[in-house]
Design a protein around this motif. Structure first.
Motif, PDB file in Angstrom:
ATOM      1  N   GLN A   4       0.831  -1.200   0.000  1.00 43.72           N
ATOM      2  CA  GLN A   4       0.000   0.000   0.000  1.00 43.72           C
ATOM      3  C   GLN A   4       0.871   1.257   0.000  1.00 43.72           C
ATOM      4  OE1 GLN A   4      -2.676   0.307   3.331  1.00 43.72           O
ATOM      5  NE2 GLN A   4      -3.965   1.807   2.293  1.00 43.72           N
ATOM      6  N   GLY A   5       1.950   1.242   0.756  1.00 50.47           N
ATOM      7  CA  GLY A   5       2.870   2.379   0.796  1.00 50.47           C
ATOM      8  C   GLY A   5       3.529   2.615  -0.556  1.00 50.47           C
ATOM      9  N   GLU A   6       3.884   1.526  -1.231  1.00 49.82           N
ATOM     10  CA  GLU A   6       4.474   1.642  -2.568  1.00 49.82           C
ATOM     11  C   GLU A   6       3.478   2.239  -3.556  1.00 49.82           C
ATOM     12  OE1 GLU A   6       5.817  -2.281  -3.539  1.00 49.82           O
ATOM     13  OE2 GLU A   6       7.446  -2.222  -2.074  1.00 49.82           O
ATOM     14  N   LYS A   7       2.228   1.835  -3.413  1.00 43.47           N
ATOM     15  CA  LYS A   7       1.172   2.349  -4.284  1.00 43.47           C
ATOM     16  C   LYS A   7       0.988   3.857  -4.068  1.00 43.47           C
ATOM     17  CE  LYS A   7      -2.238   1.665  -7.184  1.00 43.47           C
ATOM     18  NZ  LYS A   7      -1.992   1.379  -8.585  1.00 43.47           N
ATOM     19  N   VAL A   8       1.024   4.299  -2.813  1.00 41.68           N
ATOM     20  CA  VAL A   8       0.882   5.718  -2.495  1.00 41.68           C
ATOM     21  C   VAL A   8       2.040   6.514  -3.117  1.00 41.68           C
ATOM     22  CG1 VAL A   8       0.970   7.417  -0.612  1.00 41.68           C
ATOM     23  CG2 VAL A   8      -0.478   5.385  -0.394  1.00 41.68           C
ATOM     24  N   VAL A   9       3.261   6.001  -3.011  1.00 41.56           N
ATOM     25  CA  VAL A   9       4.429   6.673  -3.582  1.00 41.56           C
ATOM     26  C   VAL A   9       4.288   6.765  -5.102  1.00 41.56           C
ATOM     27  CG1 VAL A   9       6.921   6.450  -3.979  1.00 41.56           C
ATOM     28  CG2 VAL A   9       5.980   6.081  -1.692  1.00 41.56           C
ATOM     29  N   GLU A  10       3.854   5.695  -5.735  1.00 42.99           N
ATOM     30  CA  GLU A  10       3.666   5.672  -7.190  1.00 42.99           C
ATOM     31  C   GLU A  10       2.586   6.661  -7.613  1.00 42.99           C
ATOM     32  OE1 GLU A  10       3.894   4.732 -11.246  1.00 42.99           O
ATOM     33  OE2 GLU A  10       5.302   4.467  -9.595  1.00 42.99           O
ATOM     34  N   LEU A  11       1.478   6.702  -6.880  1.00 53.28           N
ATOM     35  CA  LEU A  11       0.401   7.642  -7.201  1.00 53.28           C
ATOM     36  C   LEU A  11       0.859   9.091  -7.021  1.00 53.28           C
ATOM     37  CD1 LEU A  11      -2.698   5.814  -5.669  1.00 53.28           C
ATOM     38  CD2 LEU A  11      -2.186   6.170  -8.095  1.00 53.28           C
ATOM     39  N   GLN A  12       1.649   9.369  -6.000  1.00 58.18           N
ATOM     40  CA  GLN A  12       2.160  10.723  -5.786  1.00 58.18           C
ATOM     41  C   GLN A  12       3.097  11.122  -6.923  1.00 58.18           C
ATOM     42  OE1 GLN A  12       1.199  13.027  -3.387  1.00 58.18           O
ATOM     43  NE2 GLN A  12       2.292  14.307  -4.853  1.00 58.18           N
ATOM     44  N   ARG A  13       3.902  10.177  -7.394  1.00 54.78           N
ATOM     45  CA  ARG A  13       4.793  10.450  -8.519  1.00 54.78           C
ATOM     46  C   ARG A  13       3.977  10.808  -9.763  1.00 54.78           C
ATOM     47  NH1 ARG A  13       6.509   8.259 -12.877  1.00 54.78           N
ATOM     48  NH2 ARG A  13       5.486   6.275 -12.593  1.00 54.78           N
ATOM     49  N   LYS A  14       2.906  10.076  -9.997  1.00 54.19           N
ATOM     50  CA  LYS A  14       2.042  10.348 -11.148  1.00 54.19           C
ATOM     51  C   LYS A  14       1.351  11.702 -11.022  1.00 54.19           C
ATOM     52  CE  LYS A  14       1.192   5.622 -12.595  1.00 54.19           C
ATOM     53  NZ  LYS A  14       0.204   4.578 -12.848  1.00 54.19           N
ATOM     54  N   VAL A  15       0.896  12.038  -9.835  1.00 54.76           N
ATOM     55  CA  VAL A  15       0.256  13.333  -9.608  1.00 54.76           C
ATOM     56  C   VAL A  15       1.253  14.457  -9.883  1.00 54.76           C
ATOM     57  CG1 VAL A  15      -0.659  14.870  -7.804  1.00 54.76           C
ATOM     58  CG2 VAL A  15      -1.512  12.522  -7.993  1.00 54.76           C
ATOM     59  N   ASP A  16       2.476  14.317  -9.382  1.00 53.71           N
ATOM     60  CA  ASP A  16       3.517  15.325  -9.620  1.00 53.71           C
ATOM     61  C   ASP A  16       3.780  15.486 -11.114  1.00 53.71           C
ATOM     62  OD1 ASP A  16       3.733  15.644  -6.875  1.00 53.71           O
ATOM     63  OD2 ASP A  16       5.565  14.439  -6.701  1.00 53.71           O
ATOM     64  N   GLN A  17       3.851  14.376 -11.808  1.00 52.49           N
ATOM     65  CA  GLN A  17       4.090  14.378 -13.255  1.00 52.49           C
ATOM     66  C   GLN A  17       2.946  15.093 -13.994  1.00 52.49           C
ATOM     67  OE1 GLN A  17       4.383  10.380 -14.814  1.00 52.49           O
ATOM     68  NE2 GLN A  17       6.380  10.816 -15.692  1.00 52.49           N
ATOM     69  N   LEU A  18       1.722  14.800 -13.622  1.00 50.29           N
ATOM     70  CA  LEU A  18       0.566  15.433 -14.245  1.00 50.29           C
ATOM     71  C   LEU A  18       0.518  16.933 -13.960  1.00 50.29           C
ATOM     72  CD1 LEU A  18      -2.180  12.719 -13.644  1.00 50.29           C
ATOM     73  CD2 LEU A  18      -1.246  13.458 -15.843  1.00 50.29           C
TER      74      LEU A  18
END
Length: 103
Positions: A4-18
């Motif tokens: 779950q923590g890895e998923k949160v980090v990945e989603l934050q990376r995508k949000v930053d990219q967007l």
């Protein structure tokens, strides 16, 4: 790290990219607007001018757009960019689809 923590980090990376993509898109649109107004061109022709200026200066499109938008505010544009922008504007104006404004 948990799954779950890895998923949160990945989603934050995508949000930053967007967020970066939206910001650069807005700057590119603003630069196209400046070019369109300067050259009395269509938005499509403004996009072409911006793209050509980027290609002929070997500078990323977003950097050229940043410089043009800053120029609109500060009145300063690097000579290389100004020279290529003028050349590309001249080429576009030769085939411009926009007509002269009526009095």
């Amino acid at each position: 790290m948990t799954q779950q923590g890895e998923k949160v980090v990945e989603l934050q990376r995508k949000v930053d990219q967007l967020e970066r993509a939206v910001e650069s898109h807005a700057t590119i649109d603003q630069a196209i607007g400046i070019v369109v107004a300067m050259g009395r061109l269509t938005p499509e022709q403004g996009w072409t001018v911006l793209r050509e200026t980027s290609q002929h200066t070997n500078m990323k499109l977003t950097r050229v757009a940043d410089l043009i938008v800053a120029w609109g505010c500060a009145g300063d544009l690097p000579e290389e960019i100004r020279r290529e922008l003028d050349a590309s504007l001249s080429r576009a104006q030769e085939v411009s689809e926009c007509s002269e404004p009526s009095a």
